[in-house]
Design an enzyme around this catalytic site. Structure first.
Site, mmCIF file in Angstrom:
data_model
loop_
_atom_site.group_PDB
_atom_site.id
_atom_site.type_symbol
_atom_site.label_atom_id
_atom_site.label_comp_id
_atom_site.label_asym_id
_atom_site.label_seq_id
_atom_site.Cartn_x
_atom_site.Cartn_y
_atom_site.Cartn_z
ATOM 1 N N CYS A 44 0.834 -1.199 0.000
ATOM 2 C CA CYS A 44 0.000 0.000 0.000
ATOM 3 C C CYS A 44 0.871 1.252 0.000
ATOM 4 C CB CYS A 44 -0.919 -0.009 1.218
ATOM 5 S SG CYS A 44 -1.902 1.497 1.393
ATOM 6 N N TYR B 107 -7.073 5.266 -9.575
ATOM 7 C CA TYR B 107 -6.881 4.329 -8.475
ATOM 8 C C TYR B 107 -7.879 3.180 -8.585
ATOM 9 C CZ TYR B 107 -6.790 2.458 -3.724
ATOM 10 O OH TYR B 107 -6.714 1.613 -2.641
ATOM 11 N N GLU C 282 1.403 -0.172 -7.083
ATOM 12 C CA GLU C 282 1.374 1.069 -6.312
ATOM 13 C C GLU C 282 2.813 1.403 -5.941
ATOM 14 O OE1 GLU C 282 -1.202 1.309 -2.969
ATOM 15 O OE2 GLU C 282 -2.989 0.687 -4.087
ATOM 16 N N ASP D 272 -3.091 -7.253 1.886
ATOM 17 C CA ASP D 272 -3.337 -6.621 0.590
ATOM 18 C C ASP D 272 -2.863 -7.573 -0.507
ATOM 19 O OD1 ASP D 272 -4.326 -4.254 1.735
ATOM 20 O OD2 ASP D 272 -2.297 -3.494 2.027
ATOM 21 N N TYR E 79 0.187 -4.753 -5.333
ATOM 22 C CA TYR E 79 0.960 -4.688 -4.088
ATOM 23 C C TYR E 79 2.291 -5.421 -4.173
ATOM 24 C CZ TYR E 79 -3.652 -3.220 -2.600
ATOM 25 O OH TYR E 79 -4.855 -2.562 -2.503
ATOM 26 N N CYS F 168 -2.743 1.469 7.478
ATOM 27 C CA CYS F 168 -1.382 1.170 7.036
ATOM 28 C C CYS F 168 -1.057 -0.260 7.439
ATOM 29 C CB CYS F 168 -0.361 2.136 7.646
ATOM 30 S SG CYS F 168 1.346 1.732 7.165
ATOM 31 N N CYS G 296 18.885 -5.160 7.001
ATOM 32 C CA CYS G 296 19.501 -5.199 5.679
ATOM 33 C C CYS G 296 20.976 -4.891 5.794
ATOM 34 C CB CYS G 296 18.821 -4.181 4.754
ATOM 35 S SG CYS G 296 19.513 -4.136 3.089
#
Length: 222
Positions: free
Chosen positions: A56, A87, A99, A134, A139, A202, A211
């Protein structure tokens, strides 16, 4: 021909299936809600840009606009077939777009490696055509960059993070890395959505795996 939306959301549409879109861009905001800068530029000559897709785009954009050295951010769509999609059209799965967040940044103030670290740690890049709850091609995890140097660094970071994820028992990385395709700005209501709606949805979640720094010069792969 009849298409089942649930099926089309999990695979890229063919050119015959893709929605036609339109010749003119859809309306969007003129300026960034947080910093007041113009969404569509002009951008300073010292800046570079990159497109990040990590689920998202509301939550993804919020990760980048506070970073010192990021000049402006915007949400939109890229990597598909339909020109200037809305959208609502992208939610059908029949545009092929992800997105994405446009991040315009000054590499003298923030290295690309820091943006990549935020990208990898900010979502789960092993989920294919989804991110958490999602589900769909919209996504998917992507990095679209305009320069060869950015692409090489992104690929090296993907390899480094894939090794870290494997060591943590996670699956393979599914992130697409490719030269930047056309970027289509989303409607004004989606720009900086979580700044205007702090309690808005969210679903973005990372893996909890850090990372590592990518090995210098390791940019092999597609």
């Amino acid at each position: 021909m009849i298409f089942h939306i649930a099926e089309t959301k999990l695979r890229m549409p063919t050119p015959q299936e893709a929605l036609p879109g339109r010749a003119e861009p859809i309306a969007t905001a003129r300026t960034h809600f947080v910093n007041g800068r113009p969404l569509k530029g002009p951008y300073p000559e010292s800046t570079q840009s990159v497109l990040f897709g990590m689920g998202c785009f509301w939550g993804a954009e919020r990760l980048f606009w506070p970073v010192e050295g990021v000049w402006v951010t915007a949400v939109g769509f890229a990597g598909g077939l339909t020109p200037n999609p809305t959208y609502r059209e992208t939610t059908t799965g029949l545009t092929g777009h992800a997105e994405v967040v446009l991040v315009v940044y000054d590499p003298r103030a923030v290295p690309f490696s820091r943006l990549l670290k935020l990208f990898w740690e900010g979502h789960d890049p092993t989920q294919g055509m989804r991110q958490g709850n999602d589900v769909g091609t919209t996504y998917r995890s992507v990095i679209y960059a305009p320069t060869d140097a950015q692409l090489a660094e992104a690929r090296a970071s993907r390899a480094a993070y894939a090794a870290a994820l494997q060591a943590a028992g996670r699956g393979p990385v599914t992130t697409e890395i490719a030269p930047a395709p056309p970027f289509y700005f989303a409607e004004a209501e989606h720009q900086q959505y979580l700044a205007r709606n702090p309690d808005g949805y969210c679903g973005l979640q990372g893996t909890g795996v850090a990372c590592p720094a990518a090995p210098a010069g390791d940019g092999a792969g597609a």
